[in-house]
Design an enzyme around this catalytic site. Structure first.
Site, mmCIF file in Angstrom:
data_model
loop_
_atom_site.group_PDB
_atom_site.id
_atom_site.type_symbol
_atom_site.label_atom_id
_atom_site.label_comp_id
_atom_site.label_asym_id
_atom_site.label_seq_id
_atom_site.Cartn_x
_atom_site.Cartn_y
_atom_site.Cartn_z
ATOM 1 N N CYS A 133 0.836 -1.214 0.000
ATOM 2 C CA CYS A 133 0.000 0.000 0.000
ATOM 3 C C CYS A 133 0.863 1.253 0.000
ATOM 4 O O CYS A 133 1.409 1.635 1.040
ATOM 5 C CB CYS A 133 -0.926 -0.008 1.220
ATOM 6 S SG CYS A 133 -1.919 1.483 1.381
ATOM 7 N N CYS A 136 -0.450 4.083 2.192
ATOM 8 C CA CYS A 136 -0.280 3.841 3.625
ATOM 9 C C CYS A 136 1.146 4.118 4.074
ATOM 10 O O CYS A 136 1.382 4.685 5.143
ATOM 11 C CB CYS A 136 -0.627 2.393 3.961
ATOM 12 S SG CYS A 136 -2.276 1.855 3.477
ATOM 13 N N ASP A 137 2.116 3.722 3.252
ATOM 14 C CA ASP A 137 3.503 3.674 3.711
ATOM 15 C C ASP A 137 4.474 4.552 2.930
ATOM 16 O O ASP A 137 5.659 4.619 3.293
ATOM 17 C CB ASP A 137 4.001 2.220 3.653
ATOM 18 C CG ASP A 137 3.157 1.288 4.507
ATOM 19 O OD1 ASP A 137 2.685 1.731 5.569
ATOM 20 O OD2 ASP A 137 2.960 0.134 4.113
#
Length: 328
Positions: A133, A136-137
């Site tokens: 992701c 997300c990261d």
């Protein structure tokens, strides 16, 4: 007992909830405790969903869908389904919390899960440089060198997004041509921070406590080499989330849930399916939403045919004895 329980909270699940709620079916939506909203929660700019000419962030789109469903009376709970009993006129859904809900019908819209490379280091270094992701990261890889594995739209989108943070982004693809759409290919190819590594696959992920590189294997001659990296993002596709219905619902050769023609009717009466879990080909938010519409309308017709405003024709004896069963 409910008229309908919707399992899943992506575009298919929430669209089904909107239609079912507007039909006064008072749907219960079981959203995941950790993945509510589906894959669009991990997507940045959604530019191809009708009605948003300037684009919209994936999480914003899902929030709006949920709000729209709740506006018409849908109830959303954040829990995970652990078992299903879909035989007979009363469908039973058991949640991780121990709660048991019953309904006359079920819409199964669980979407798909990220596909993994299947390497030992993938699990060991998950969250330590290995990710599925970018949204997300990506922030954690500012001014770092990273790679994205894949050749489809998701891989191109991930790589392009990651250039906002990383100093260098490699795209590792096992072929010499991409399967991504033309516009996504053009964006990635034109980005100065992106470099393509063709005809290669990741054979191993290096690092003890964090990713520090990968071993690449040529898909042409089998030779290997190491590539220094700070992070690896895997974007090689998805698999339908059908584990709860194995041996219960018929599946297709592609592993998706079988439905009758253009309908959402599965092999079990009163059980309907929608979204990526039935679609091995298109897998778009808008097509998922469309099948969610179909599922809600099919449920409405199914319940109407049984009479009494969608209430199933079952006896008290059939309902009695179901632990925790809640009344509609």
């Amino acid at each position: 007992m409910r008229h309908v329980i919707i399992i899943g909270s992506g575009p298919a699940g929430y669209t089904a909830a909107i239609y079912a709620a507007r039909a006064n079916l008072e749907p219960l939506v079981v959203a995941s405790s950790v993945e509510a909203g589906g894959e669009l929660m991990n997507t940045t700019d959604v530019e191809n969903f009708p009605g948003f000419p300037e684009g919209i962030q994936g999480p914003d789109l899902m929030t709006r869908m949920q709000e729209q469903a709740e506006r018409f009376g849908a109830e959303v709970i954040y829990d995970d389904v652990v078992s299903l009993d879909l035989d007979g006129d009363v469908k039973t859904v058991t949640l991780g919390s121990g709660a048991v809900h019953t309904a006359a019908s079920v819409i199964y819209a669980t979407g798909s899960a990220y596909r993994k490379l299947g390497l030992a280091g993938e699990e060991r270094l998950s969250g330590r440089g290995v990710s599925w992701c970018a949204t997300c990261d990506g922030f954690f890889f500012r001014d770092r060198t990273i790679a994205v594995v894949g050749g489809g739209d998701s891989a191109m989108e991930e790589a392009t997004f990651l250039t906002k943070f990383a100093s260098k982004v490699y795209i590792i693809h096992r072929k010499d041509t991409l399967r991504a759409s033309k516009i996504m290919q053009e964006r990635a190819l034109a980005n100065d921070k992106i470099e393509f590594i063709w005809n290669a696959e990741v054979a191993d992920i290096l690092g003890e406590d964090a990713v520090n590189g990968v071993v690449l294997r040529s898909t042409v001659d089998g030779s290997t080499r190491e590539l220094a990296l700070d992070g690896l993002f895997v974007a090689i596709g998805n698999d339908p989330r059908t584990h709860l219905v194995h041996g219960i619902l018929d599946l297709t050769p592609e592993g998706t849930i079988w439905v009758d023609g253009r309908s959402s009717r599965t092999s079990v009466p009163g059980v309907f399916a929608a979204g990526d879990v039935i679609d091995p080909t298109y897998r778009q938010a808008i097509t998922a939403a469309g099948t969610g519409t179909v599922a809600a309308l099919d449920v409405e017709h199914y319940l109407a045919a049984r009479g009494q405003a969608g209430q199933p024709e079952v006896s008290e004896d059939q309902i009695e004895g179901l632990p925790g069963a809640e009344a509609a």
